[in-house]
Scaffold this active site. Structure first.
Site, mmCIF file in Angstrom:
data_model
loop_
_atom_site.group_PDB
_atom_site.id
_atom_site.type_symbol
_atom_site.label_atom_id
_atom_site.label_comp_id
_atom_site.label_asym_id
_atom_site.label_seq_id
_atom_site.Cartn_x
_atom_site.Cartn_y
_atom_site.Cartn_z
ATOM 1 N N HIS A 17 47.328 55.181 100.115
ATOM 2 C CA HIS A 17 48.354 54.759 99.153
ATOM 3 C C HIS A 17 47.988 53.409 98.540
ATOM 4 O O HIS A 17 48.079 53.233 97.316
ATOM 5 C CB HIS A 17 49.731 54.620 99.831
ATOM 6 N N LYS A 41 61.727 66.435 104.487
ATOM 7 C CA LYS A 41 61.026 65.770 105.584
ATOM 8 C C LYS A 41 61.992 64.963 106.434
ATOM 9 O O LYS A 41 62.971 64.428 105.941
ATOM 10 C CB LYS A 41 59.957 64.815 105.026
ATOM 11 N N ARG A 90 44.357 63.933 96.798
ATOM 12 C CA ARG A 90 43.326 63.962 97.839
ATOM 13 C C ARG A 90 42.481 65.214 97.752
ATOM 14 O O ARG A 90 41.293 65.178 98.011
ATOM 15 C CB ARG A 90 43.964 63.921 99.231
ATOM 16 N N SER A 128 50.290 60.895 105.318
ATOM 17 C CA SER A 128 51.392 60.304 106.093
ATOM 18 C C SER A 128 51.801 61.222 107.236
ATOM 19 O O SER A 128 52.123 60.760 108.329
ATOM 20 C CB SER A 128 52.587 60.006 105.182
#
Length: 152
Positions: A17, A41, A90, A128
């Site tokens: 990040h 989440k 990514r 994460s």
């Protein structure tokens, strides 16, 4: 003034990040890092804690503002004068998801452009979710999160 927003849950903020923030901040006069609650989440850190982690780990980037928000990103962007959304990628799977979100954003708010920044290869494996799993089991986080985040 060109204002960009880099939205995310940042739970926790990773070195990947930070890489995107540093590079994205060069594209705009002001970069708003916008922390939001992802209802799909279960967060490790509260929104307030994530804001604090981001404030500490981005203080070296002169044109960054850290905020939290709820609601629609397009409405927040327009209300704060942002015309660019910066998203980090990514892998190909990230692109598919983010591409659909960018098209939807363009449909609901044609004035906003989405810019994708490919992560540095040094961080392409970091997520994460993976960091939360490692942390829960006491795994080493060296080089994957800022030192300040690792302490917390």
């Amino acid at each position: 003034m060109r204002i960009g927003i880099c939205p995310g849950s940042f739970d926790p903020v990773t070195n990947g990040h930070i890489d995107i923030f540093e590079r994205g901040s060069k594209l705009v006069d002001k970069l708003i890092i916008a922390v939001f609650e992802n209802p799909t989440k279960k967060p490790l850190f509260t929104m307030k804690e994530r804001e604090e982690l981001l404030l500490e780990t981005t203080k070296h980037i002169h044109n960054v503002e850290v905020v939290s928000f709820q609601g629609l990103l397009n409405e927040y962007a327009i209300a704060h004068g942002a015309t660019i959304i910066i998203r980090g990628l990514r892998a190909l799977s990230d692109f598919e998801y983010e591409f659909q979100r960018a098209l939807l954003m363009k449909k609901v708010e044609p004035k906003i452009e989405t810019v994708f920044i490919m992560t540095s290869t040094n961080y392409s494996y970091i997520s994460s979710t993976g960091i939360r799993e490692l942390a829960c089991f006491g795994g080493k986080l060296d080089g994957m999160v800022p030192a300040y985040v690792e302490k917390n």
